[in-house]
Design a protein around this motif. Structure first.
Motif, PDB file in Angstrom:
ATOM      1  N   UNK A 261      28.394  36.327  68.326  1.00 22.17           N
ATOM      2  CA  UNK A 261      28.129  37.742  68.074  1.00 22.17           C
ATOM      3  C   UNK A 261      29.412  38.556  67.948  1.00 22.17           C
ATOM      4  N   UNK A 262      30.555  37.889  68.046  1.00 19.02           N
ATOM      5  CA  UNK A 262      31.847  38.529  67.829  1.00 19.02           C
ATOM      6  C   UNK A 262      32.543  37.800  66.689  1.00 19.02           C
ATOM      7  N   UNK A 263      33.596  38.390  66.181  1.00 19.25           N
ATOM      8  CA  UNK A 263      34.402  37.715  65.162  1.00 19.25           C
ATOM      9  C   UNK A 263      35.839  37.631  65.646  1.00 19.25           C
ATOM     10  N   UNK A 264      36.514  36.569  65.250  1.00 14.27           N
ATOM     11  CA  UNK A 264      37.906  36.326  65.611  1.00 14.27           C
ATOM     12  C   UNK A 264      38.711  36.217  64.328  1.00 14.27           C
ATOM     13  N   UNK A 265      39.764  37.021  64.234  1.00 20.66           N
ATOM     14  CA  UNK A 265      40.630  37.020  63.053  1.00 20.66           C
ATOM     15  C   UNK A 265      42.020  36.555  63.451  1.00 20.66           C
ATOM     16  N   UNK A 266      42.592  35.691  62.643  1.00 18.85           N
ATOM     17  CA  UNK A 266      43.926  35.152  62.910  1.00 18.85           C
ATOM     18  C   UNK A 266      44.869  35.537  61.778  1.00 18.85           C
ATOM     19  N   UNK A 267      46.013  36.141  62.135  1.00 20.41           N
ATOM     20  CA  UNK A 267      47.001  36.509  61.128  1.00 20.41           C
ATOM     21  C   UNK A 267      46.504  37.571  60.171  1.00 20.41           C
TER      22      UNK A 267
ATOM     23  N   UNK B 268      42.815  39.208  66.355  1.00 19.04           N
ATOM     24  CA  UNK B 268      41.977  40.372  66.623  1.00 19.04           C
ATOM     25  C   UNK B 268      40.569  39.883  66.923  1.00 19.04           C
ATOM     26  N   UNK B 269      39.923  40.522  67.882  1.00  9.49           N
ATOM     27  CA  UNK B 269      38.532  40.211  68.186  1.00  9.49           C
ATOM     28  C   UNK B 269      37.713  41.482  67.978  1.00  9.49           C
ATOM     29  N   UNK B 270      36.638  41.346  67.220  1.00  7.07           N
ATOM     30  CA  UNK B 270      35.748  42.468  66.937  1.00  7.07           C
ATOM     31  C   UNK B 270      34.367  42.167  67.504  1.00  7.07           C
ATOM     32  N   UNK B 271      33.659  43.209  67.889  1.00  8.36           N
ATOM     33  CA  UNK B 271      32.289  43.015  68.362  1.00  8.36           C
ATOM     34  C   UNK B 271      31.319  42.764  67.222  1.00  8.36           C
ATOM     35  N   UNK B 272      31.753  42.908  66.006  1.00  8.80           N
ATOM     36  CA  UNK B 272      30.910  42.597  64.857  1.00  8.80           C
ATOM     37  C   UNK B 272      30.936  41.092  64.620  1.00  8.80           C
TER      38      UNK B 272
ATOM     39  N   UNK C 277      30.632  39.863  61.642  1.00  8.26           N
ATOM     40  CA  UNK C 277      31.123  39.662  60.277  1.00  8.26           C
ATOM     41  C   UNK C 277      32.529  39.077  60.293  1.00  8.26           C
ATOM     42  N   UNK C 278      32.778  38.079  59.450  1.00  6.69           N
ATOM     43  CA  UNK C 278      34.073  37.397  59.404  1.00  6.69           C
ATOM     44  C   UNK C 278      34.878  37.668  58.136  1.00  6.69           C
ATOM     45  N   UNK C 279      34.278  38.304  57.136  1.00  9.26           N
ATOM     46  CA  UNK C 279      35.004  38.510  55.885  1.00  9.26           C
ATOM     47  C   UNK C 279      35.998  39.663  55.980  1.00  9.26           C
ATOM     48  N   UNK C 280      35.635  40.708  56.718  1.00 13.68           N
ATOM     49  CA  UNK C 280      36.544  41.839  56.921  1.00 13.68           C
ATOM     50  C   UNK C 280      36.453  42.292  58.372  1.00 13.68           C
ATOM     51  N   UNK C 281      37.523  42.922  58.826  1.00 14.28           N
ATOM     52  CA  UNK C 281      37.537  43.442  60.187  1.00 14.28           C
ATOM     53  C   UNK C 281      36.636  44.666  60.250  1.00 14.28           C
ATOM     54  N   UNK C 282      35.649  44.623  61.138  1.00 10.29           N
ATOM     55  CA  UNK C 282      34.720  45.727  61.321  1.00 10.29           C
ATOM     56  C   UNK C 282      34.888  46.305  62.717  1.00 10.29           C
ATOM     57  N   UNK C 283      34.651  47.597  62.835  1.00 12.11           N
ATOM     58  CA  UNK C 283      34.690  48.255  64.147  1.00 12.11           C
ATOM     59  C   UNK C 283      33.411  47.893  64.908  1.00 12.11           C
TER      60      UNK C 283
ATOM     61  N   UNK D 140      37.924  54.804  66.115  1.00  8.04           N
ATOM     62  CA  UNK D 140      37.591  56.226  65.997  1.00  8.04           C
ATOM     63  C   UNK D 140      37.370  56.615  64.534  1.00  8.04           C
ATOM     64  N   UNK D 141      38.235  56.125  63.644  1.00 10.82           N
ATOM     65  CA  UNK D 141      38.109  56.452  62.221  1.00 10.82           C
ATOM     66  C   UNK D 141      36.820  55.881  61.626  1.00 10.82           C
ATOM     67  N   UNK D 142      36.351  54.781  62.192  1.00 12.93           N
ATOM     68  CA  UNK D 142      35.114  54.145  61.709  1.00 12.93           C
ATOM     69  C   UNK D 142      33.876  54.714  62.390  1.00 12.93           C
ATOM     70  N   UNK D 143      34.058  55.732  63.234  1.00 11.73           N
ATOM     71  CA  UNK D 143      32.930  56.345  63.915  1.00 11.73           C
ATOM     72  C   UNK D 143      32.354  55.500  65.033  1.00 11.73           C
ATOM     73  N   UNK D 144      33.160  54.562  65.560  1.00 11.35           N
ATOM     74  CA  UNK D 144      32.702  53.720  66.667  1.00 11.35           C
ATOM     75  C   UNK D 144      33.737  53.703  67.792  1.00 11.35           C
ATOM     76  N   UNK D 145      34.077  54.879  68.328  1.00 12.60           N
ATOM     77  CA  UNK D 145      35.060  54.903  69.407  1.00 12.60           C
ATOM     78  C   UNK D 145      34.519  54.203  70.646  1.00 12.60           C
TER      79      UNK D 145
END
Length: 200
Positions: free
Chosen positions: A77-83, A101-105, A107-113, A145-150
Motif C-alpha cells: 500500500x506504499x511505494x518505494x522510489x530509488x534514485x 523516497x517512500x510514499x503512502x500511495x 502508485x509506482x510510476x510517479x511520486x504521489x503525495x 502541502x502543494x499537492x493538498x495532502x499536508x
C-alpha cells in the motif's frame, strides 16, 4: 543547487529550521518485526556490500531490500522510489535526486503525495548526510502541502546500510536522534520504518 549542497547549518539558516539534537522520538513500545526468508536470503550479501564499500552497493544490497520488505509488510500500500529526481522548489535549492523516497500511495510510476520517509545513503560518515536529508524532508513537506495532502510529520534517515540514524520534521522543528542503530539485526530497523510510515 541540489540537496547535496546542504549542511546542517545551511539547512537551519536557509530553511528557517530549529534543530533539536539527541532526543529519541521512537516509543519504547515499537516491536521488532521478524524478517521474511526472502529478505534473509538477500541480506546474505551484506558482507560483500560492506567490503565493496560503495554507496551504490550498499543501496542495492542492503537498503533497497529492507525498504521493499517494509512495502511487503504493509501489503504494497506504499511505494518505494530509488534514485528519483525530486524537484520541489528550485529557488530554495530543494531539487535533485533522492536516494530513496517512500510514499503512502501505492502508485509506482510517479511520486504521489503524501511522501512520508526519505532515506539517504552514505558510505561512511552519517553526519555528512544530515543536512542533505533535512533539505529533502523539507521538500517532502512542501510537496505534500502543494499537492493538498499536508501531513503533520515527515521522517528521514541517513544510513550506511549497517548504521541507521533517524530524523523527524514537524512544522519547522527537526529532531535528530543521535543514536546510530545497527543492522544487523534488521528486525528493529523494520519496526522503526513501519512505525514511521504508519504514524507520519
Amino acid at each position: 543547487m541540489p540537496y547535496s549542497q546542504f549542511t546542517i547549518d545551511k539547512a537551519k539558516r536557509d530553511l528557517k529550521l530549529t534543530i533539536v539534537e539527541g532526543v529519541k522520538f521512537f516509543p519504547d513500545t515499537i516491536a521488532p518485526i521478524t524478517l521474511s526468508p526472502r529478505l534473509e536470503i538477500m541480506l546474505e550479501d551484506l558482507l560483500w556490500a560492506v567490503a565493496v564499500g560503495t554507496e551504490k552497493a550498499r543501496s542495492e544490497v542492503i537498503i533497497n531490500p529492507v525498504l521493499l520488505e517494509v512495502r511487503r509488510i504493509l501489503n504494497k500500500e506504499i511505494s518505494v522510489f530509488s534514485g528519483e529526481q525530486f524537484d520541489v522548489d528550485i529557488d530554495a535549492g530543494l531539487n535533485g535526486v533522492c536516494d530513496f523516497l517512500v510514499s503512502r500511495s501505492s502508485e509506482q510510476l510517479t511520486v504521489e503525495a503524501p511522501t512520508i520517509v526519505v532515506v539517504e545513503a552514505k558510505k561512511a560518515d552519517l553526519k555528512l548526510g544530515l543536512g542533505q536529508c533535512i533539505a529533502e524532508m523539507v521538500a517532502m513537506q512542501r510537496f505534500n502541502e502543494a499537492c493538498g495532502q499536508p501531513i503533520l510529520v515527515v521522517y528521514g534517515c541517513v544510513t550506511s546500510g549497517t548504521q541507521w540514524r533517524f530524523l523527524k520534521l514537524e512544522s519547522q522543528v527537526v529532531t535528530i536522534d543521535l543514536n546510530d542503530y545497527p543492522l544487523p539485526p534488521v528486525e528493529q530497523i523494520l519496526g522503526f520504518l513501519v512505525w514511521m510510515i504508519e504514524e507520519g
